[in-house]
Design a protein around this motif. Structure first.
Motif, PDB file in Angstrom:
ATOM      1  N   TYR A  44       0.821  -1.208   0.000  1.00  0.00           N
ATOM      2  CA  TYR A  44       0.000   0.000   0.000  1.00  0.00           C
ATOM      3  C   TYR A  44       0.858   1.263   0.000  1.00  0.00           C
ATOM      4  N   ALA A  45       2.177   1.107   0.064  1.00  0.00           N
ATOM      5  CA  ALA A  45       3.092   2.252   0.077  1.00  0.00           C
ATOM      6  C   ALA A  45       3.735   2.430  -1.292  1.00  0.00           C
ATOM      7  N   GLN A  46       4.134   3.647  -1.564  1.00  0.00           N
ATOM      8  CA  GLN A  46       4.838   3.969  -2.804  1.00  0.00           C
ATOM      9  C   GLN A  46       6.222   4.491  -2.453  1.00  0.00           C
ATOM     10  N   PHE A  47       7.251   3.874  -3.057  1.00  0.00           N
ATOM     11  CA  PHE A  47       8.631   4.274  -2.796  1.00  0.00           C
ATOM     12  C   PHE A  47       9.284   4.726  -4.103  1.00  0.00           C
ATOM     13  N   THR A  48      10.006   5.810  -4.022  1.00  0.00           N
ATOM     14  CA  THR A  48      10.804   6.280  -5.151  1.00  0.00           C
ATOM     15  C   THR A  48      12.242   6.425  -4.677  1.00  0.00           C
ATOM     16  N   PHE A  49      13.152   5.741  -5.349  1.00  0.00           N
ATOM     17  CA  PHE A  49      14.558   5.764  -4.943  1.00  0.00           C
ATOM     18  C   PHE A  49      15.406   6.320  -6.080  1.00  0.00           C
ATOM     19  N   ALA A  50      16.345   7.191  -5.733  1.00  0.00           N
ATOM     20  CA  ALA A  50      17.245   7.763  -6.734  1.00  0.00           C
ATOM     21  C   ALA A  50      18.659   7.822  -6.175  1.00  0.00           C
ATOM     22  N   TYR A  51      19.619   7.422  -7.017  1.00  0.00           N
ATOM     23  CA  TYR A  51      21.034   7.581  -6.681  1.00  0.00           C
ATOM     24  C   TYR A  51      21.642   8.521  -7.714  1.00  0.00           C
ATOM     25  N   LYS A  52      22.294   9.568  -7.222  1.00  0.00           N
ATOM     26  CA  LYS A  52      22.870  10.583  -8.103  1.00  0.00           C
ATOM     27  C   LYS A  52      24.387  10.595  -7.938  1.00  0.00           C
ATOM     28  N   ALA A  53      25.089  10.354  -9.043  1.00  0.00           N
ATOM     29  CA  ALA A  53      26.548  10.388  -9.010  1.00  0.00           C
ATOM     30  C   ALA A  53      27.041  11.826  -8.954  1.00  0.00           C
ATOM     31  N   GLU A  54      28.266  11.995  -8.489  1.00  0.00           N
ATOM     32  CA  GLU A  54      28.845  13.338  -8.369  1.00  0.00           C
ATOM     33  C   GLU A  54      29.011  13.985  -9.731  1.00  0.00           C
ATOM     34  N   ALA A  55      29.553  13.201 -10.702  1.00  0.00           N
ATOM     35  CA  ALA A  55      29.793  13.739 -12.041  1.00  0.00           C
ATOM     36  C   ALA A  55      28.467  13.894 -12.776  1.00  0.00           C
ATOM     37  N   ALA A  56      28.253  15.058 -13.379  1.00  0.00           N
ATOM     38  CA  ALA A  56      26.990  15.330 -14.064  1.00  0.00           C
ATOM     39  C   ALA A  56      26.799  14.448 -15.289  1.00  0.00           C
ATOM     40  N   ASP A  57      27.904  14.035 -15.928  1.00  0.00           N
ATOM     41  CA  ASP A  57      27.809  13.227 -17.150  1.00  0.00           C
ATOM     42  C   ASP A  57      27.911  11.723 -16.882  1.00  0.00           C
ATOM     43  N   ASP A  58      27.908  11.324 -15.599  1.00  0.00           N
ATOM     44  CA  ASP A  58      28.043   9.907 -15.258  1.00  0.00           C
ATOM     45  C   ASP A  58      26.661   9.260 -15.167  1.00  0.00           C
ATOM     46  N   ASN A  59      26.009   9.140 -16.321  1.00  0.00           N
ATOM     47  CA  ASN A  59      24.658   8.566 -16.338  1.00  0.00           C
ATOM     48  C   ASN A  59      24.658   7.079 -16.024  1.00  0.00           C
ATOM     49  N   LYS A  60      25.801   6.431 -16.259  1.00  0.00           N
ATOM     50  CA  LYS A  60      25.873   4.990 -16.014  1.00  0.00           C
ATOM     51  C   LYS A  60      25.698   4.670 -14.539  1.00  0.00           C
ATOM     52  N   SER A  61      26.216   5.524 -13.673  1.00  0.00           N
ATOM     53  CA  SER A  61      26.128   5.274 -12.230  1.00  0.00           C
ATOM     54  C   SER A  61      24.808   5.735 -11.634  1.00  0.00           C
ATOM     55  N   ASN A  62      24.134   6.651 -12.319  1.00  0.00           N
ATOM     56  CA  ASN A  62      22.854   7.138 -11.801  1.00  0.00           C
ATOM     57  C   ASN A  62      21.824   6.014 -11.806  1.00  0.00           C
ATOM     58  N   LEU A  63      20.923   6.047 -10.856  1.00  0.00           N
ATOM     59  CA  LEU A  63      19.936   4.985 -10.723  1.00  0.00           C
ATOM     60  C   LEU A  63      18.638   5.584 -10.210  1.00  0.00           C
ATOM     61  N   ARG A  64      17.534   5.116 -10.792  1.00  0.00           N
ATOM     62  CA  ARG A  64      16.212   5.549 -10.324  1.00  0.00           C
ATOM     63  C   ARG A  64      15.261   4.357 -10.395  1.00  0.00           C
ATOM     64  N   ILE A  65      14.631   4.044  -9.274  1.00  0.00           N
ATOM     65  CA  ILE A  65      13.713   2.909  -9.186  1.00  0.00           C
ATOM     66  C   ILE A  65      12.439   3.373  -8.501  1.00  0.00           C
ATOM     67  N   ALA A  66      11.302   2.929  -9.026  1.00  0.00           N
ATOM     68  CA  ALA A  66      10.009   3.237  -8.412  1.00  0.00           C
ATOM     69  C   ALA A  66       9.323   1.933  -8.014  1.00  0.00           C
ATOM     70  N   PHE A  67       8.906   1.862  -6.773  1.00  0.00           N
ATOM     71  CA  PHE A  67       8.116   0.735  -6.284  1.00  0.00           C
ATOM     72  C   PHE A  67       6.687   1.250  -6.124  1.00  0.00           C
ATOM     73  N   ARG A  68       5.854   0.919  -7.096  1.00  0.00           N
ATOM     74  CA  ARG A  68       4.515   1.499  -7.142  1.00  0.00           C
ATOM     75  C   ARG A  68       3.580   0.866  -6.117  1.00  0.00           C
ATOM     76  N   ARG A  69       2.579   1.642  -5.738  1.00  0.00           N
ATOM     77  CA  ARG A  69       1.554   1.164  -4.831  1.00  0.00           C
ATOM     78  C   ARG A  69       0.651   0.184  -5.571  1.00  0.00           C
TER      79      ARG A  69
END
Length: 706
Positions: free
Chosen positions: A281-306
């Protein structure tokens, strides 16, 4: 003569000091574990805050990488070049560099040979590449040097928020909180967020940033604070109230700590996945942001929908059960009670004690104790006597109404949402009791699904909190792996992808170890309850698996029969053609040698073969009641016609067998027969014939209606 030793000075420490020096008690063992525990504690506080006001939780978690240079700029620390490189941990001598380069060259040669053997992109090659990458990182000079990995963690929720005046004490004073008392809670010690703040102060020195608003509040509270570890007091850097025009309520907490994302990445993601299972019944949104602006490979975004809007009932506060209290707790209750008489004290402070039982307990105390005397007048001996009686007298068990399990519905939805299994069964056990504390065990067992390894995969929960560490000693793991005979339920323990989810809720979870990472295996009542819950799920799965096996066997049987239909049809048609030809020849000869011609054998042939060819009719004439042979002779019945009729027959038999199997399954399950009436739509009067009894039903046919 040895000098006389000085007497040790008496030193007192504040609670904050104690936990700062013994942070492993709260799960803050190393930088990676500290990052994981910080997220866990903040997420669970956010869930509690939303559930406390009946709000469907919506929680945002962000981890932002912070380089050492950026952190120094935030702290105002100037950058200086190195004067002596050899002083630093990341200095590498020429000899060490030659050894490292030579070792890397040897490993690259091994990789080339592996590519030649298995090919580029193979599983073995990719595994070797990952191994080399990890080894290269570990071998890098200064790889083990602390103080280079920092992260800003922010958790935002839509919960109850915190009142402006309470925020400093709630977050800046150890062992202060709202979760004390006899109640099922995710937290117990008032440590979680405070320990994260202490870790932040110890590693970065940056304060906690808090923004919070209560429902329907016109303003938001904004604080920057840390904790005075020596005094166990909040140290406020900024306090202000900001406008809240959009009516937002909840809390946003942000702090910067030392951590290690790479080593604990899998634990953090697994925790979020498992908390999404137990709280669909909960909704979670998780994001990991790398220090380098152009480091898209390390960036991560996951959504756990309700998945549902059905929340479990909130846990209710309850009173102490008499058999669960210790002597010191009895003394504290006697000092704090507002009750005027001893009888009223027993009724007010203890569960399952009514007026009549309270009077009987007072009578048992004897020694001049009366029911109308003040609880505060009891002397030390009388208090000890009361404590003994509370443990000796038989009181009713707690009802468990104050507990809040996730529920079979939510547990099933959560597992289906995150794993998508082929089969799943759930069970919630009855309320059981140990040491005067009620507890409930609920379980789910799944077979198949995505991202599930072959074997028994155990997922443990305590008061709806995922437990990820020290699983080998846990009662749930030991029961699932050692006390369940999986083969008896048609489950292959080695090859099937089995998920075992067990959640225990109670006002007292018998954790072992300081970090509350696993539940002890020495509570007999809990062992029995966990085993019973898993077995109940397995029994449900067994019937489903048996049905699946029967359906698979039926499908295979139909496939085999259908495979041979063309050959059987051709063979039968060939025999019929010869019989038709023999019948035609016998008719042309006047029927004199019908039997011999029909069989195609020589005159005078005897034995079983001749008997099989001999017709039943007198005079040797073939009897063809269906008129099949003329149709074969006229090409009206062909091999294709026979094949079609055989296919229809196989289909009908398959349907009949499936129906019979389902009926037998229903009878085996003990399902009651119910009357079923079929009425003619246009009839006003009708009558029934005699009853026709079968193994599955009783039928009375309509014999006439007007």
């Amino acid at each position: 003569m040895a000098p006389k030793a000085k007497a040790d000075a008496l030193v007192q420490k504040s609670p904050a000091e104690f936990f700062a020096e013994n942070k492993n008690i709260a799960g803050f063992d190393n930088p990676g574990k500290c990052l994981y525990t910080t997220i866990r504690e903040l997420v669970e506080n956010a869930l509690d805050a939303a559930e406390s006001i009946g709000e469907l939780p919506a929680i945002d978690i962000t981890i932002e990488e912070v380089s050492k240079a950026r952190l120094n700029r935030i702290r105002g620390v100037e950058h200086h070049g190195r004067l002596d490189e050899q002083l630093y941990q990341d200095f590498e001598t020429e000899e060490a560099k030659k050894k490292r380069v030579a070792k890397e060259a040897r490993e690259q040669e091994k990789l080339k040979k592996l590519i030649e053997k298995h090919g580029e992109g193979s599983k073995e090659v990719e595994s070797k590449r990952k191994e080399l990458a990890a080894a290269a990182g570990a071998a890098k000079p200064g790889a083990n040097m602390r103080g280079n990995l920092f992260y800003k963690v922010t958790v935002k929720d839509n919960g109850a928020g915190m009142s402006h005046k309470d925020i400093p004490n709630m977050l800046g004073r150890v062992l202060s909180g709202t979760k004390y008392g006899v109640k099922q809670t995710r937290g117990k010690f008032g440590l979680g967020a405070k320990m994260a703040l202490i870790w932040s102060k110890m590693t970065t020195g940056l304060p906690f940033e808090i923004t919070s608003a209560t429902p329907r509040a016109a303003s938001r509270s904004h604080y920057l604070l840390d904790i005075d570890i020596h005094k166990n007091e909040p140290a406020i850097h900024l306090e202000e109230q900001l406008p809240n025009p959009d009516g937002w309520h909840g809390s946003s907490l942000s702090l910067t700590i030392e951590g290690n994302w790479s080593t604990y990445r899998s634990y953090i993601l697994r925790y979020l996945r498992q908390i999404a299972v137990i709280t669909p019944y909960a909704q979670f949104t998780f994001a990991y942001k790398a220090e380098a602006a152009d480091d898209n490979k390390s960036n991560l975004r996951i959504a756990f929908r309700r998945r549902t809007d059905v929340m479990p009932d909130p846990p209710a506060p309850t009173k102490h059960h008499p058999s669960s209290v210790d002597l010191e707790l009895v003394k504290r209750l006697l000092r704090a009670t507002p009750a005027k008489t001893l009888t009223a004290f027993l009724q007010k402070e203890f569960d399952r004690v009514d007026k009549s039982l309270a009077a009987r307990v007072v009578d048992e105390m004897q020694a001049g104790v009366e029911g109308d005397m003040s609880p505060k007048d009891l002397d030390e001996k009388q208090i000890v006597r009361l404590h003994q009686l509370l443990h000796e007298i038989r009181f009713g068990d707690p009802t468990g109404k104050h507990l809040s399990p996730a529920g079979e519905y939510n547990l099933r939805l959560g597992v289906m949402k995150e794993l998508g299994p082929d089969l799943i069964a759930t069970h919630q056990g009855d309320v059981r009791v140990f040491e005067g504390h009620a507890f409930i065990v609920e379980a789910a067992v799944s077979v198949g699904g995505k991202n599930v390894k072959p074997g028994i995969n155990v997922h443990r929960y305590a008061n709806r909190i995922p437990l990820l560490f020290e699983g080998g000693s846990d009662v749930i793991t030991k029961t699932a792996l050692r006390r369940i005979n999986w083969g008896a339920y048609k489950i292959n323990q080695a090859t099937d992808k089995v998920g075992v989810f067990v959640s225990i809720v109670s006002t007292k979870i018998p954790f072992k170890g300081a970090g509350k990472e696993y539940i002890g295996d020495d509570v007999t009542e809990m062992v029995a309850a966990v085993k019973a819950a898993i077995q109940a799920c397995c029994l449900q799965l067994k019937s489903k698996i048996m049905r699946a096996i029967a359906a698979r066997e039926q499908k295979q049987r139909k496939k085999i029969l259908s495979k041979y239909i063309p050959d059987v049809a051709n063979a039968i048609h060939s025999v019929l053609e010869r019989m038709a030809a023999a019948a035609a020849a016998a008719g042309g000869a006047g029927g004199g040698a019908g039997a011999g011609a029909a069989g195609g054998g020589e005159e005078g042939e005897a034995g079983p073969a001749a008997k099989r060819r001999r017709t039943e009719a007198g005079g040797g004439v073939l009897r063809d009641e269906l008129g099949l042979l003329p149709a074969v002779a006229a090409k009206e019945v062909t091999a294709a016609t026979l094949a079609a009729r055989l296919s229809e027959y196989v289909e009908r038999i398959d349907t009949d067998m499936a129906l019979e199997y389902q009926v037998q399954q229903g009878l085996a399950a003990g399902e009651a027969k119910a009357p079923l009436y079929l009425m003619p739509l246009s009839a006003s009067r009708h009558c029934h014939g005699p009853e026709v009894h079968t193994a599955t039903c009783v039928v009375r046919l309509l014999t006439g209606y007007t």
